[in-house]
Enzyme design. Structure first.
Site, mmCIF file in Angstrom:
data_model
loop_
_atom_site.group_PDB
_atom_site.id
_atom_site.type_symbol
_atom_site.label_atom_id
_atom_site.label_comp_id
_atom_site.label_asym_id
_atom_site.label_seq_id
_atom_site.Cartn_x
_atom_site.Cartn_y
_atom_site.Cartn_z
ATOM 1 N N HIS A 1 15.889 -0.560 -3.271
ATOM 2 C CA HIS A 1 14.343 0.641 -3.552
ATOM 3 C C HIS A 1 13.587 -0.549 -4.822
ATOM 4 C CE1 HIS A 1 16.909 4.524 -3.479
ATOM 5 N NE2 HIS A 1 16.938 3.566 -3.083
ATOM 6 N N GLU B 1 11.762 -0.141 -7.338
ATOM 7 C CA GLU B 1 12.196 -0.175 -8.580
ATOM 8 C C GLU B 1 12.830 -0.974 -9.022
ATOM 9 O OE1 GLU B 1 11.612 4.301 -7.326
ATOM 10 O OE2 GLU B 1 12.447 2.836 -6.583
ATOM 11 N N CYS C 1 14.223 8.140 -7.719
ATOM 12 C CA CYS C 1 15.388 9.072 -7.499
ATOM 13 C C CYS C 1 16.733 8.681 -8.547
ATOM 14 C CB CYS C 1 16.475 8.405 -6.550
ATOM 15 S SG CYS C 1 17.206 7.032 -6.895
ATOM 16 N N CYS D 1 16.505 5.193 -9.610
ATOM 17 C CA CYS D 1 16.078 4.618 -9.938
ATOM 18 C C CYS D 1 15.813 4.520 -11.930
ATOM 19 C CB CYS D 1 14.830 4.356 -9.094
ATOM 20 S SG CYS D 1 15.293 3.317 -7.487
#
Length: 158
Positions: A52, A54, A82, A85
């Site tokens: 991801h 992040e 999410c 993260c």
């Protein structure tokens, strides 16, 4: 104005994901008015849930700072993070999160849950939302519209 400046940098990262055929999510982490971490979604490319935007940016920022604590940093994210993260943002002790557009289906910074500001945790994150919301929403909408068209064409072919 500073928030818009750095969200534009996060959008540049989202565009990199878009070019790879990834969901266009981008992120930058700023410390003392300097970008110390950048990331964009690479789940399909890297074949891992952990790729991801992040998490990539947090990893790079931690290396830049020489510490896992990012206490005086601000994270700029084009889409509300999410649960994974959001948890990483709290764990990294990031001071502030600036979010472009919210994610009503999976967001954990206010939409479904707000993991960033749970009083039960030993750290809470200041949140600013809606920075360059239209631009952040537009790239996602365009991506998913094109994806639906591609999927429809593939079904017709096969």
């Amino acid at each position: 104005m500073t928030d818009e400046k750095y969200m534009k940098e996060a959008l540049k990262q989202a565009k990199r994901a878009y070019q790879l055929g990834e969901v266009p999510i981008g992120c930058v982490i700023v410390y003392q008015d300097k970008i110390i971490g950048r990331g964009y979604n690479r789940r399909k490319t890297n074949k891992t849930t952990l790729a991801h935007a992040e998490l990539t940016a947090i990893n790079k920022a931690s290396k830049s700072m020489g510490d896992w604590r990012l206490e005086d940093c601000t994270i700029y994210i084009t889409l509300e993070p999410c649960q994974m993260c959001s948890g990483a943002i709290v764990q990294a002790r990031i001071k502030r999160a600036v979010i472009g557009t919210m994610n009503p289906k999976a967001g954990c910074s206010g939409s479904i849950l707000n993991l960033l500001q749970m009083e039960e945790f030993n750290h809470q994150v200041d949140i600013t939302t809606g920075v360059l919301k239209e631009e952040c929403s537009e790239i996602l909408q365009k991506f998913f519209k094109e994806l639906r068209i591609r999927n429809k064409l593939e079904k017709l072919k096969g």
